[in-house]
Design a protein around this motif. Structure first.
Motif, mmCIF file in Angstrom:
data_model
loop_
_atom_site.group_PDB
_atom_site.id
_atom_site.type_symbol
_atom_site.label_atom_id
_atom_site.label_comp_id
_atom_site.label_asym_id
_atom_site.label_seq_id
_atom_site.Cartn_x
_atom_site.Cartn_y
_atom_site.Cartn_z
ATOM 1 N N VAL A 129 -20.622 -21.800 54.236
ATOM 2 C CA VAL A 129 -20.874 -20.376 53.870
ATOM 3 C C VAL A 129 -21.856 -20.377 52.828
ATOM 4 N N PHE A 130 -22.928 -19.631 53.136
ATOM 5 C CA PHE A 130 -24.153 -19.629 51.944
ATOM 6 C C PHE A 130 -24.122 -18.259 51.447
ATOM 7 N N PHE A 131 -24.208 -18.101 50.127
ATOM 8 C CA PHE A 131 -24.324 -16.970 49.265
ATOM 9 C C PHE A 131 -25.474 -16.793 48.781
ATOM 10 N N GLY A 132 -26.370 -15.922 49.159
ATOM 11 C CA GLY A 132 -27.882 -15.627 48.547
ATOM 12 C C GLY A 132 -28.301 -14.178 48.276
ATOM 13 N N PHE A 133 -29.617 -13.981 48.134
ATOM 14 C CA PHE A 133 -29.953 -12.624 48.341
ATOM 15 C C PHE A 133 -31.572 -12.572 48.769
ATOM 16 N N SER A 176 -18.615 -7.915 35.053
ATOM 17 C CA SER A 176 -19.406 -7.007 35.892
ATOM 18 C C SER A 176 -20.727 -7.610 35.838
ATOM 19 N N GLU A 177 -21.100 -8.795 34.875
ATOM 20 C CA GLU A 177 -22.379 -9.256 34.968
ATOM 21 C C GLU A 177 -22.548 -10.670 35.674
ATOM 22 N N ILE A 178 -21.214 -11.210 36.410
ATOM 23 C CA ILE A 178 -21.234 -12.287 37.046
ATOM 24 C C ILE A 178 -21.563 -11.585 38.532
ATOM 25 N N ALA A 179 -22.333 -12.740 39.178
ATOM 26 C CA ALA A 179 -23.059 -12.658 40.507
ATOM 27 C C ALA A 179 -21.904 -12.829 41.499
ATOM 28 N N GLN A 180 -21.825 -12.168 42.725
ATOM 29 C CA GLN A 180 -20.979 -12.144 43.727
ATOM 30 C C GLN A 180 -20.579 -13.744 44.331
ATOM 31 N N GLY A 181 -19.466 -14.052 44.523
ATOM 32 C CA GLY A 181 -19.227 -15.495 44.891
ATOM 33 C C GLY A 181 -18.000 -16.061 44.483
ATOM 34 N N VAL A 240 -2.444 -13.351 37.507
ATOM 35 C CA VAL A 240 -3.930 -12.948 37.434
ATOM 36 C C VAL A 240 -4.218 -11.908 38.417
ATOM 37 N N PHE A 241 -4.843 -10.826 38.402
ATOM 38 C CA PHE A 241 -4.977 -9.826 39.632
ATOM 39 C C PHE A 241 -6.218 -8.970 39.054
ATOM 40 N N PRO A 242 -6.892 -8.065 40.113
ATOM 41 C CA PRO A 242 -6.681 -8.565 41.441
ATOM 42 C C PRO A 242 -7.692 -9.793 42.036
ATOM 43 N N ASN A 243 -7.513 -10.324 43.259
ATOM 44 C CA ASN A 243 -8.147 -11.155 43.745
ATOM 45 C C ASN A 243 -8.538 -11.065 45.315
ATOM 46 N N PRO A 244 -9.551 -10.601 45.929
ATOM 47 C CA PRO A 244 -10.764 -10.724 44.976
ATOM 48 C C PRO A 244 -10.904 -9.358 44.025
ATOM 49 N N ALA A 245 -11.903 -9.649 43.105
ATOM 50 C CA ALA A 245 -11.828 -8.949 41.775
ATOM 51 C C ALA A 245 -13.425 -8.160 41.887
ATOM 52 N N LYS A 246 -13.522 -7.118 41.247
ATOM 53 C CA LYS A 246 -14.893 -6.461 40.996
ATOM 54 C C LYS A 246 -15.041 -5.841 39.536
ATOM 55 N N ASN A 247 -15.834 -6.397 38.837
ATOM 56 C CA ASN A 247 -16.039 -5.685 37.660
ATOM 57 C C ASN A 247 -15.172 -6.123 36.467
ATOM 58 N N VAL A 248 -13.649 -5.968 36.878
ATOM 59 C CA VAL A 248 -12.705 -6.228 35.672
ATOM 60 C C VAL A 248 -11.634 -7.236 36.454
ATOM 61 N N LEU A 249 -11.362 -8.270 35.476
ATOM 62 C CA LEU A 249 -9.945 -9.186 36.099
ATOM 63 C C LEU A 249 -8.823 -8.816 34.928
ATOM 64 N N VAL A 282 -4.138 -25.118 33.704
ATOM 65 C CA VAL A 282 -4.039 -24.523 34.910
ATOM 66 C C VAL A 282 -5.156 -23.975 35.397
ATOM 67 N N SER A 283 -5.489 -23.962 36.906
ATOM 68 C CA SER A 283 -6.548 -23.303 37.481
ATOM 69 C C SER A 283 -6.195 -22.615 38.753
ATOM 70 N N GLN A 284 -7.255 -21.583 39.087
ATOM 71 C CA GLN A 284 -7.214 -20.859 40.425
ATOM 72 C C GLN A 284 -8.315 -20.475 40.879
ATOM 73 N N SER A 285 -8.692 -20.555 42.205
ATOM 74 C CA SER A 285 -9.842 -19.888 42.595
ATOM 75 C C SER A 285 -9.926 -18.251 42.753
ATOM 76 N N ILE A 286 -10.960 -17.823 42.357
ATOM 77 C CA ILE A 286 -11.023 -16.314 42.399
ATOM 78 C C ILE A 286 -12.404 -15.952 43.210
ATOM 79 N N LEU A 287 -12.377 -14.830 44.064
ATOM 80 C CA LEU A 287 -13.557 -14.305 44.546
ATOM 81 C C LEU A 287 -14.117 -12.898 43.923
ATOM 82 N N VAL A 288 -15.237 -12.991 43.398
ATOM 83 C CA VAL A 288 -15.885 -11.902 42.790
ATOM 84 C C VAL A 288 -16.711 -11.207 43.778
ATOM 85 N N GLU A 289 -16.367 -9.924 43.838
ATOM 86 C CA GLU A 289 -17.377 -9.070 44.921
ATOM 87 C C GLU A 289 -18.185 -8.403 44.215
#
Length: 946
Positions: free
Chosen positions: A10-14, A921-926, A875-884, A939-946
């Protein structure tokens, strides 16, 4: 165990448009609505690239603040007009419809207006600070700018100095902005200003801004005065500039009038330049103080284009005579034709810009197929409101229809105004042929007119010339020949607008002392010549040291005499004396048996002769021996004389090279020899001049032997041979059990032998070894080597599946590598080993000539998402947008970090208490990895930023 897996990537770009930004440039101006009014009109010229998105009042912000304070008040700007300024004359072209995305490669000028009353709140507070700034801010500059300002914020401003002067109208640019130029095509751009208050102006190229007082630095090699690559050659380099070179060198910027002359040298440079104009005015104490500042901040693109309009013959200055019709001529060429752009048939536009009524005219009778024009500027100072000492005219050539290419050539011409001076002259005869000339001197602007005179005879030849000034109101000269003379006296300023008076002067024989009429003497077959001067002269002093009026000379040369008249005047004269004689110098000659001999004369003019056979041509051919007599007559000197010469016999030479041929091996030279005779001269065809010659190349070589009776030739052929030349080719790789043939193409002139005793030019091999083949001929032996390798098919073993801690790195590689193999990992790497930090399944393909093999390995993490729950962290929400949001049951301090999938830290924050908020909010989608470190726990966890 072998495993073949299919991986989905999966490629993310713009995708961004090169010209999607709102702004290409801007300029801010202001003016009081009436004299003494505190109400000012604020004008913003906002330049938009037609290929970009549309502009609205919300696309930018205009505010007012004190330069030394942070408080500001935002203005409400209203659109007043939109104008297409793609071409220099602002003829509508590319931007249709207006303010619409993707309409062409043009430029629009959007003008926005607002009114500010500096006498009422809140703006009266800004009128009392030292410098009041009107600022424009927009986001963002063009992303394609490649000289330092790409993607930076846009900030521009204009200043009013109310503390120095109570009122000002800003200076503003009167010409369309420079926004595009062609590589290696000279640019002469004149930042001409509208300056209603008549203030003094100074100009500067300065850095662009991203915010108030925050400059944008240019990339290495660029600066405010060199925003694009400039033309240099040889040893010339920055900061040298020469605007007057045929192709201007470097970047020349005139700080007094804003003239900018340069030649772009970087195709596809996209940059930013800022022209800052400062207005100055004298205060009550006669001191110069600032009254205002304006800035034109523009994006600037260098493009590739072959032809454009240009001046071919034009001066940078001219003159006019006050009160008279004046003309300044120029010649230009239009290299753009309809063949270049058939979609838009081109037309040439001539534009004249001046503060005075100057008009241009094209000479239609001299147009050359529409590509060359001859024109003139015309004016009369009587139409001026007032006549200045000088004034400037800017003349520009540009395309009328190729709107997307704003090509132009321009010149600033300075016209100096002068009157025709008044002139009165006086000519007086003095003693001894002396003449006195005087003339009146006129003045203009405290400068004296330049007065000169010329004296010519009736044939039009100029004999004397000189100048007259107030410091030397008269001049004298002497004439030594009686006759009529014309004296022309001219008065002018700067050698233009001349006034000329002609006077006539007649001298009799009693008025002059005659110089000698003779200047050249021919002394025929004698050893002396007499030189005389007129006895009327008081004294004669010769260059020989003699003082008599007559002397005798015996050598060729120039003899000078200094003559003194009764008035004490001294004059110089010279005589050129040539002694004439002729000596044929016919040498005694040898005649070869049965061959003639020729004699040639190079006689003097007016000379005749008779050869021994009675002939009178310049050449004489003799075939018999004996004493011969030549008779000559010089009619110029009326002189007869003779010359004698003798003739004898001799044999013709014979050339002999004993060998008919010789062999040359490789670059070893061959010596060819001819039979030697000391009475011969030798010349080989390769330039050697001895009886033998060193030969370096194959072919025929000829020796020519000569004496007085002629020459003869002989030849030898040189055969070129070379040592053997063989090539076994590249080394060979075989799979176990295979065989192949190695060797060279057969040459009948060679014998062949391998290093193991095989005598053949080819052989079949199947074992790994080094094989050497030697080829031999008459010029030597040459060996060549080839290596044969035997290898097995690949066998890949990556080992058992394994587990790692997150952020740890494991190195994967084949435990049983093969030789001469290539590698292909599942993630695209072609190395023989791979460092990985992420869980997943990885496979390796190893390939050599004998085949391909693959093995896979699964890498997993030792910890997982459930570790968060064990620490009481949610940790919530996941996916997250602007605030975690992050909640901790125990409320203990922890460090929160967000990392890219490549392990690069993106954000870090300290966590305290039960409830924590993380701004993303300043983090790019991915996809990212959230890492929490609390005490000894990680500890660690994968998150998706929308």
């Amino acid at each position: 165990m072998k495993k073949i897996l299919s991986l989905a990537l999966v490629f993310f770009g713009f995708i961004s448009s090169c010209f999607a930004t709102h702004i290409w440039g801007s300029e801010i101006n202001y003016r009081p609505l009436s004299t003494g009014s505190s109400k000012y009109e604020i004008s913003v010229k906002y330049y938009r690239y037609c290929g970009g998105v549309a502009v609205t009042a919300s696309s930018f912000t205009v505010k007012i603040r004190c330069a030394n304070a942070s408080a500001s008040t935002q203005l409400s700007m209203n659109l007043a007009s939109i104008r297409d300024v793609t071409s220099l004359s602002a003829i509508s072209g590319e931007c249709t419809p207006t303010n619409t995305y993707g309409t062409g490669q043009g430029l629009e000028e959007h003008t926005y207006l607002d009114t500010v009353d500096f006498g009422t709140a809140p703006f009266n507070a800004y009128a009392s600070c030292g410098e009041t700034r009107i600022e424009l801010e927009a986001c963002c500059r063009n992303s394609t700018i490649n000289t330092g300002a790409g993607n930076a914020n846009y900030h521009n401003y204009a200043s009013i100095f109310f503390s120095n002067f109570s009122e000002n109208t800003s200076s503003s640019a009167s010409l369309q902005p420079l926004w595009k130029a062609m590589v290696y095509k000279p640019v002469r751009y004149y930042n001409k200003q509208n300056n209603p208050d008549g203030d003094s102006l100074s100009f500067a190229l300065v850095n662009p801004l991203s915010a108030a007082n925050t400059t944008i630095n240019y990339s290495s090699g660029f600066a405010a005065d060199i925003p694009v690559q400039m033309y240099y050659f040889g040893s010339f380099s920055y900061p040298y500039s020469n605007p007057n070179f045929s192709t201007p060198i470097g970047s020349y910027f005139n700080k007094n009038n804003g003239d900018w002359i340069f030649t772009p040298a970087g195709a596809n440079n996209i940059s930013v330049y800022v022209v800052e104009v400062t207005e100055w005015r004298k205060d009550a104490n006669d001191s110069m103080r600032k009254v205002g500042v304006t800035r034109k901040d523009m994006t600037f693109e260098i493009s590739n284009f072959g032809n454009y309009q240009l001046f071919e013959n034009i001066a940078n200055s001219g003159h006019s005579c006050i009160g008279e019709n004046s003309k300044f001529t120029f010649e230009a060429k239009d290299n753009i034709t309809t063949a270049v752009a058939p979609k838009n048939a081109d037309s040439l536009v001539v534009e004249v810009i001046s503060d005075y009524p100057v008009y241009y005219q094209l000479d239609s009778t001299k147009l050359n197929a529409g590509t060359r024009i001859f024109g003139s500027l015309n004016w009369n100072t009587d139409s001026f409101t007032s006549v200045p000492p000088s004034f400037d005219v800017i003349i520009r050539l540009h395309s009328g229809k190729l709107f997307y290419l704003p090509l132009f050539d321009s010149r600033r011409i300075t016209i100096n105004n002068y009157p025709r001076p008044s002139l009165e002259t006086s000519i007086n005869k003095l003693n001894c042929g002396m003449v006195e000339v005087s003339a009146s001197i006129d003045t203009f602007n405290n400068n004296e007119s330049i007065v000169s005179y010329e004296v010519s005879n009736t044939n039009g030849s100029v004999l004397k010339s000189g100048f007259i000034s107030s410091a030397q109101p008269k001049d004298t000269f002497q004439l030594n020949v009686a006759g009529t003379y014309y004296i022309g006296t001219t008065s002018s300023y700067a050698l233009v607008c001349e006034t000329t008076v002609m006077d006539t002067l007649v001298l009799s024989s009693n008025d002059v002392y005659p110089l000698p009429q003779d200047t050249a003497y021919l002394a025929c077959y004698t050893n002396q010549q007499i030189l005389n001067v007129d006895p009327k002269w008081m004294q004669a002093i010769w260059s020989t040291g003699d003082t008599a009026h007559s002397i005798s000379v015996d050598k060729d040369g120039t003899y000078k005499v200094s003559l003194l008249d009764s008035c004490g005047n001294e004059f110089d004269h010279q005589f050129i004396v040539e002694f004439r004689s002729y000596h044929p110098a016919l040498d005694d000659t040898i005649i070869c048996v049965n061959l003639p001999v020729n004699y040639t004369l190079n006689p003097l003019t007016k000379m005749s002769w008779i050869w021994p056979n009675g002939g009178n041509t310049k050449t004489y051919t003799a075939t018999t021996s004996g004493l011969k007599i030549l008779q000559l007559y010089d009619s110029l000197c009326n002189y007869t004389f003779t010359d004698s010469f003798s003739i004898a016999y001799k044999n013709k030479p014979v050339a002999n090279i004993p060998k008919a041929s010789e062999v040359r091996c490789d670059d070893r030279n061959v010596k060819a020899e001819a039979v030697y005779d000391p009475t011969y001269t030798y010349l080989w065809s390769n330039g050697s001049d001895s009886s033998s010659s060193i030969i370096k190349n194959q072919g025929w070589y000829t020796v020519t032997v000569s004496n007085e009776c002629g020459n003869s030739k002989d030849s030898i052929f040189i055969i070129q041979r070379f040592s053997p030349d063989i090539d076994l080719g590249k080394d060979v790789i075989l799979c176990t059990g295979d065989s192949t043939s190695i060797g060279v193409n057969y040459n009948v002139n060679y014998t062949y032998l391998w290093n193991d005793g095989v005598a053949n030019f080819t052989r079949v091999v199947k074992t790994e070894n080094q094989y050497i083949l030697s080829a031999t001929n008459g010029c030597g032996t040459t060996p060549d080597t080839i290596d044969v390798y035997v290898i097995d098919a690949p066998n890949v073993d990556l080992g058992p599946d394994t587990a790692i801690w997150e952020f740890d790195i494991i190195n994967l590689k084949n435990r049983t590598p093969s030789r001469f193999a290539t590698y292909k990992w599942s993630i695209g790497s072609e190395s023989d080993n791979l460092d990985v930090r992420l869980a997943g399944t990885y496979w390796l393909d190893e390939t050599n000539k004998c085949g391909t093999d693959r093995d896979s390995i699964k890498v997993r993490y030792k910890v997982g998402v459930n570790e968060l729950a064990k620490l009481g962290i949610k940790v919530f929400p996941n996916p997250a947008k602007n605030v975690l949001y992050i909640q901790s049951q125990n409320g203990e301090a922890a460090t929160i970090g967000i990392y890219s999938i490549l392990g690069e830290k993106v954000l870090e924050k300290q966590m305290e208490g039960v409830q924590n908020t993380l701004d993303i909010s300043e983090i790019a989608q991915g996809t990212y990895i959230l890492r929490i470190e609390q005490g000894q726990n990680l500890v660690s966890q994968s998150i998706l930023v929308e």
